[in-house]
Design an enzyme around this catalytic site. Structure first.
Site, PDB file in Angstrom:
ATOM      1  N   HIS A  28       0.817  -1.220   0.000  1.00 20.99           N
ATOM      2  CA  HIS A  28       0.000   0.000   0.000  1.00 20.99           C
ATOM      3  C   HIS A  28       0.855   1.277   0.000  1.00 20.99           C
ATOM      4  O   HIS A  28       0.334   2.367  -0.228  1.00 20.99           O
ATOM      5  CB  HIS A  28      -1.000   0.008   1.161  1.00 20.99           C
ATOM      6  N   ASP A  49      -0.750  -7.522   1.329  1.00 11.47           N
ATOM      7  CA  ASP A  49      -0.099  -6.207   1.442  1.00 11.47           C
ATOM      8  C   ASP A  49       1.416  -6.381   1.616  1.00 11.47           C
ATOM      9  O   ASP A  49       1.957  -6.228   2.707  1.00 11.47           O
ATOM     10  CB  ASP A  49      -0.701  -5.442   2.634  1.00 11.47           C
ATOM     11  N   SER A  70       4.277   2.134   8.133  1.00  8.53           N
ATOM     12  CA  SER A  70       3.890   1.067   7.199  1.00  8.53           C
ATOM     13  C   SER A  70       5.107   0.426   6.543  1.00  8.53           C
ATOM     14  O   SER A  70       6.047   1.121   6.143  1.00  8.53           O
ATOM     15  CB  SER A  70       2.989   1.624   6.105  1.00  8.53           C
TER      16      SER A  70
END
Length: 229
Positions: free
Chosen positions: A30, A78, A173
């Site tokens: 992402h 992801d 992330s």
């Protein structure tokens, strides 16, 4: 630990990542999916990302691949693999972390560590210095209840600080969830204004995909092969 600086037409933002082979970094899909044309710079060996430290190694990444079945709706699959050219140099500040094997699991109750340069509060305060927190692996049912359809048991890990004092947040992330000395998870998602629980991509589930993508890497003529140290 790797810092990813990602530029597109609208600006610049950061993600985390981690070196598991001298020519390969893992991060979250992402971080780049749906962002249009992006340029990625990977920095290894950093403590204060806003300074030019002698320990830092920088790479302009020319080749990366996100999982073909990544979903922007559910954050399924992801995961992203980046190739470093030339290879990273192993130093005191830069070393590889091991990945779990395909059948290796991490049990609920295990205390893991996660690090990053992400925001340090819900107010958006940023950190230039690498920070680390300890998070406990939680029972899968907790995340299933909290995230409903988007939480898939086999490919994700549920973790967090039950007291809600420590957590991953924006900018973290792609960083590793390190349990028992291996990168078992990748920082993926959570509820926007809550610190608990958080969802991590389960690295062991994607080990066959990672291995398959690594075979496509162009061999680099250097004396130190990935398995030599």
């Amino acid at each position: 630990m790797a810092s990813l600086s990602i530029r597109n037409e609208t600006g610049k933002y950061r993600c985390g990542g981690f070196l598991f082979r001298l020519d390969a970094v893992l991060s979250a899909a992402h971080c780049v999916a749906g962002k249009g044309k992006v340029n990625i710079t990977v920095t290894l060996g950093a403590h204060n990302i806003s300074k030019k430290e002698l320990s830092q190694q920088k790479f302009h990444v020319g080749h990366w691949v996100i999982h073909p079945n990544y979903s922007r709706d559910t954050f399924e699959n992801d995961i992203m693999l980046l190739e470093l050219k030339p290879r990273a140099k192993k130093t005191k500040e830069v070393s590889r972390i091991r990945l779990p094997s395909h059948d290796e699991n991490v049990e609920p109750g295990t205390l893991c560590r996660v690090a990053g340069w992400g925001e340090t509060s819900l107010m958006g305060n940023k950190s230039s210095v690498l920070r680390e927190v300890s998070l406990k692996v939680q029972n899968e049912e907790l995340c299933k209840k909290s995230f409903k359809r988007s939480y898939l048991l086999q490919s994700k890990i549920c973790a967090g600080d039950k007291d809600g004092k420590k957590s991953t947040y924006c900018g973290d992330s792609g960083g590793p969830l390190v349990c028992n000395g291996k990168a078992h998870g990748i920082v993926s998602y959570g509820h926007e204004n809550r610190t608990f629980p958080k969802v991590f991509t389960r690295v062991s589930y994607f080990e066959p995909w990672i291995r398959g993508e690594l075979r496509k890497f162009v061999p680099q003529d250097l004396p130190d092969s990935p398995s030599s140290d």
